[in-house]
Write a protein that holds these residues in place. Sequence first.
Motif, short mmCIF file in Angstrom:
data_model
loop_
_atom_site.label_atom_id
_atom_site.label_comp_id
_atom_site.label_asym_id
_atom_site.label_seq_id
_atom_site.Cartn_x
_atom_site.Cartn_y
_atom_site.Cartn_z
N ALA A 419 1.42 -1.25 -0.06
CA ALA A 419 0.34 -0.25 0.03
C ALA A 419 1.02 1.35 0.29
CB ALA A 419 -1.59 0.25 1.30
N LEU A 420 1.87 1.61 0.24
CA LEU A 420 3.12 2.20 0.53
C LEU A 420 3.69 1.82 -0.50
CD1 LEU A 420 2.74 2.59 4.86
CD2 LEU A 420 1.80 3.67 3.43
N GLY A 421 4.41 1.61 -1.23
CA GLY A 421 4.97 1.31 -2.03
C GLY A 421 6.27 1.09 -1.36
N GLU A 547 15.05 18.34 7.30
CA GLU A 547 16.30 19.07 8.84
C GLU A 547 17.30 18.19 9.57
OE1 GLU A 547 14.40 21.23 12.15
OE2 GLU A 547 16.25 21.12 13.27
N LEU A 548 16.57 17.50 10.06
CA LEU A 548 17.61 16.24 10.58
C LEU A 548 18.45 15.43 9.42
CD1 LEU A 548 16.07 14.76 13.76
CD2 LEU A 548 18.07 16.39 13.25
N GLY A 549 18.57 15.56 8.10
CA GLY A 549 18.42 14.78 7.12
C GLY A 549 18.83 13.01 7.18
N VAL A 550 17.37 12.62 7.62
CA VAL A 550 17.55 11.49 7.79
C VAL A 550 16.05 11.09 6.51
CG1 VAL A 550 15.87 9.36 9.31
CG2 VAL A 550 16.65 11.51 10.58
N ASP A 551 16.64 10.42 5.97
CA ASP A 551 15.59 9.66 4.78
C ASP A 551 15.32 7.76 4.15
OD1 ASP A 551 18.47 9.24 4.29
OD2 ASP A 551 19.25 10.48 3.07
N ASP A 552 15.88 7.37 5.27
CA ASP A 552 15.13 5.79 5.22
C ASP A 552 14.30 5.69 5.57
OD1 ASP A 552 18.26 4.85 7.33
OD2 ASP A 552 16.79 6.82 7.67
N VAL A 553 13.67 6.54 6.42
CA VAL A 553 12.04 5.60 6.97
C VAL A 553 11.54 6.70 6.19
CG1 VAL A 553 10.54 6.61 9.65
CG2 VAL A 553 13.62 6.25 9.68
N THR A 554 9.76 5.61 5.97
CA THR A 554 8.90 5.85 5.19
C THR A 554 8.00 6.33 6.18
OG1 THR A 554 9.19 4.36 3.53
CG2 THR A 554 7.19 4.99 4.40
N LEU A 555 7.39 7.51 6.56
CA LEU A 555 6.19 8.29 7.39
C LEU A 555 5.12 8.46 6.96
CD1 LEU A 555 6.44 10.44 9.79
CD2 LEU A 555 6.79 12.39 8.24
N VAL A 556 4.04 8.27 7.91
CA VAL A 556 2.84 7.61 7.85
C VAL A 556 2.00 8.64 8.34
CG1 VAL A 556 2.60 6.58 5.41
CG2 VAL A 556 2.57 5.75 8.04
N GLY A 557 0.72 9.13 8.15
CA GLY A 557 -0.37 9.64 9.15
C GLY A 557 -1.75 9.01 9.20
N LEU A 558 -1.64 8.28 10.55
CA LEU A 558 -2.77 7.73 10.41
C LEU A 558 -4.40 8.39 11.16
CD1 LEU A 558 -4.45 5.07 9.94
CD2 LEU A 558 -3.87 4.39 12.27
N ALA A 559 -4.87 8.74 10.36
CA ALA A 559 -6.18 9.62 11.28
C ALA A 559 -7.14 8.86 11.84
CB ALA A 559 -6.76 10.59 10.09
N LYS A 560 -7.61 8.74 13.04
CA LYS A 560 -9.11 8.19 13.58
C LYS A 560 -10.07 8.58 12.73
CE LYS A 560 -6.97 8.78 18.08
NZ LYS A 560 -5.65 9.64 18.16
N ARG A 561 -10.64 9.65 12.06
CA ARG A 561 -12.17 9.61 11.79
C ARG A 561 -12.47 8.68 10.92
NH1 ARG A 561 -15.44 12.65 7.78
NH2 ARG A 561 -13.05 13.68 7.22
N GLU A 563 -9.75 6.01 9.57
CA GLU A 563 -8.65 5.67 9.23
C GLU A 563 -7.84 5.40 8.01
OE1 GLU A 563 -8.55 4.34 12.09
OE2 GLU A 563 -9.51 3.30 13.24
N GLU A 564 -7.41 6.64 7.84
CA GLU A 564 -7.20 7.61 6.74
C GLU A 564 -5.44 7.46 6.80
OE1 GLU A 564 -9.03 11.52 5.91
OE2 GLU A 564 -10.32 10.27 4.65
N ILE A 565 -4.77 7.02 5.91
CA ILE A 565 -3.26 7.15 5.74
C ILE A 565 -2.44 8.26 4.86
CG2 ILE A 565 -1.42 5.75 5.68
CD1 ILE A 565 -2.33 3.45 5.93
N TRP A 566 -1.74 8.90 5.47
CA TRP A 566 -1.36 10.60 5.19
C TRP A 566 -0.15 10.16 4.98
CZ3 TRP A 566 -4.53 14.42 3.23
CH2 TRP A 566 -6.62 14.14 3.24
N VAL A 567 0.24 10.34 3.22
CA VAL A 567 1.38 10.17 3.51
C VAL A 567 1.90 11.81 2.57
CG1 VAL A 567 3.13 9.34 1.24
CG2 VAL A 567 1.36 8.41 2.10
N PRO A 568 3.37 11.59 3.06
CA PRO A 568 3.74 12.88 2.48
C PRO A 568 4.07 13.72 1.66
CG PRO A 568 4.88 12.04 4.68
CD PRO A 568 4.26 10.98 4.06
#
Length: 674
Positions: A419-421, A547-561, A563-568
């Motif tokens: 789902a997140l590729g 800002e910290l130069g971290v580029d090897d982590v996949t970041l997502v947000g999970l909204a409660k209402r 259950e949507e997954i938000w990708v930057p």
Amino acid sequence: MADPATYRPAPGTIPVEPGVYRFLDADGRVLYVGKAKNLRARLSNYFQDTAGLHPRTRQMVLSASRVTWTVVRTEVEALQLEYTWIKRFNPRFNVMYRDDKSYPMLAVSIGEEYPRLFLYRGPRRKGVRYFGPYSKAWAIRETLDLLTRVFPARTCSAGVFNRQRQLDRPCLLGYIDKCAAPCVGRVSAAEHREIVDGFVSFMAGRTGPVVRELEAEMAAAAEELDFERAARLRDDLAAVHQVMEKQAVVLPDGTDADLIAFATDELEAAVQIFHVRAGRIHGQRGWAVEKSGDAETGALAEGEADPALPRLIADFLIQFYGDAADHARVDGDGATGGVTAVPREILVQAMPADAAGVRDYLAGLRGSAVDLRVPRRGDKRELMATVARNAEEALTQHKLRRTGDLTARSQALEGIRDALGMAEAPLRIECTDISHIQGTDVVASLVVFEDGLPRKSDYRRYRIREAAGEGRSDDVGSIAEVTRRRFRRHVEDRRAVPEEDDAAFADEAPEVVEETTGARRFAYPPQLFIVDGGAPQVAAAQAVLDELGVDDVTLVGLAKRLEEIWVPGEEDPVILPRNSEAMFLMQRIRDEAHRFAIGYHRQRRSARMRASVLDDVPGLGPKRRAELVKHFGSVKRLRAADVAEIQAAPGIGPALAAAVHAALHPAAGAGPDK
């Protein structure tokens, strides 16, 4: 994945003496700890063609980036250092026979003036004697219910004990003669201690004197025509026999021994241990673990002995009885008769690898000789066969359960990856959540899941600055702060010199004993980082990572209402099927972060509300304030007390008692001049 050839030590540089070696990954984490009589011979096995290695060993050498070793003088020193490092580093690829801290135990607080009998879960504490562990909490409650007829010792908490002492009347158990009621002086401290000593002696296996004493008292009461007392003693005797019947006699000669057996397949092993004290089975425990690659095996034919068995038995004996010695030191009394003590006789299915060294190691823990052997005939051999059958059944049940669990977790992780590729399934996932009430007592949680399971030892809690002192909620800013604090530590540790870790152990070999443990590292990043929230929270966290130069982590947000997954950077969220294993795992991780944050927030708020009313009392510091509240059980009971009752608390004088009373009753303490 690293090629083992890139970090293989140069030929001839590995010593041939006994020692302990460690495989480490690129982040400096210890992946595996092992020992060897001959370091060169042992380590050369790891650098052969990877296709011929055990699957777990192959994964370990491909995950490692370097190997280090420490030379010691004897095999016993190698065993001690191996155990110390396994406990300290918790290596991922070692076989770990973990003590599950959720096992309930029957505890006796022998360090108190009036010892208490209670059910306990958690790490051991000094001044407390433990019996167990039991498989079910109800078994402990049933045992206490039966034995408090004969040994009416205190079972209430400190708050209840102090309350009944102030009320000068016993609780219900005191009225029905299941407690000697030391709270109201029905028995003295010495008499109550004698009751508790009898209980401890009975639980340690010395049941004969108790039975004989009850039978003699019952006969004497009957001769004196005191039939009511004789009937009560008869019921007490029946309760004792009922407890004893749960511990079947298996060895008629009153043997004290532990019997240990394994059942194995190509990848996993199950171990069962029966604790026999005075000829009776006092306890049974079991573990199922993945086999390490230290002893290689292929497919096993039916009836064929597993060549890895001697190594498995040696590892188990070192870890289990090393933990037993640690527990005995904490208990302070050697845990005589307890099921975790090192017994005089240890019966095993097969002799362990390095049997002489293991025997010497166990003798050092016990302080006297240990008979380590394989039973060949008689009752002990028959009981060993029973232990082995239990191990086989445990392995079968574990494989049935694990098949379902592994399938569901694998589907969930693969579903998240698709789902997140992501390039790979996220084996390590971290999630953060914020908790507050109208911007006050703002806290955050960070929970960690590895292979789809919670790793609670890596959980973290954070106190958040309350919107720069504005007293308002700022979830976006809080998410940014948590993300910065979590990954700044990772970036700083990445810059540290990795060789410093090896230098710290350069001088450890001669003494073997490790005196300091230090904090476990928490620097390697997750594959997936989840924030609780939608697009604004994700954008704030992504800005911090950039800002910290971290580029090897996949970041997502999970909204409660929804259950949507938000990708930057994406305008539309990712929607997972509501009934998919991937969505279920994401929800479980988010809910665990929410639970952990809420628990910490309640703890902080409760502590602030409990202490704030007494903060400004002159002469009442944090320690004395906590002891005062503990003495009364709650601030509510403290507020109901008068000056004389407050003064009766330990460490409280007349002036301080008056000041505390005035702080709790500001209107009454104002005085006529105000």
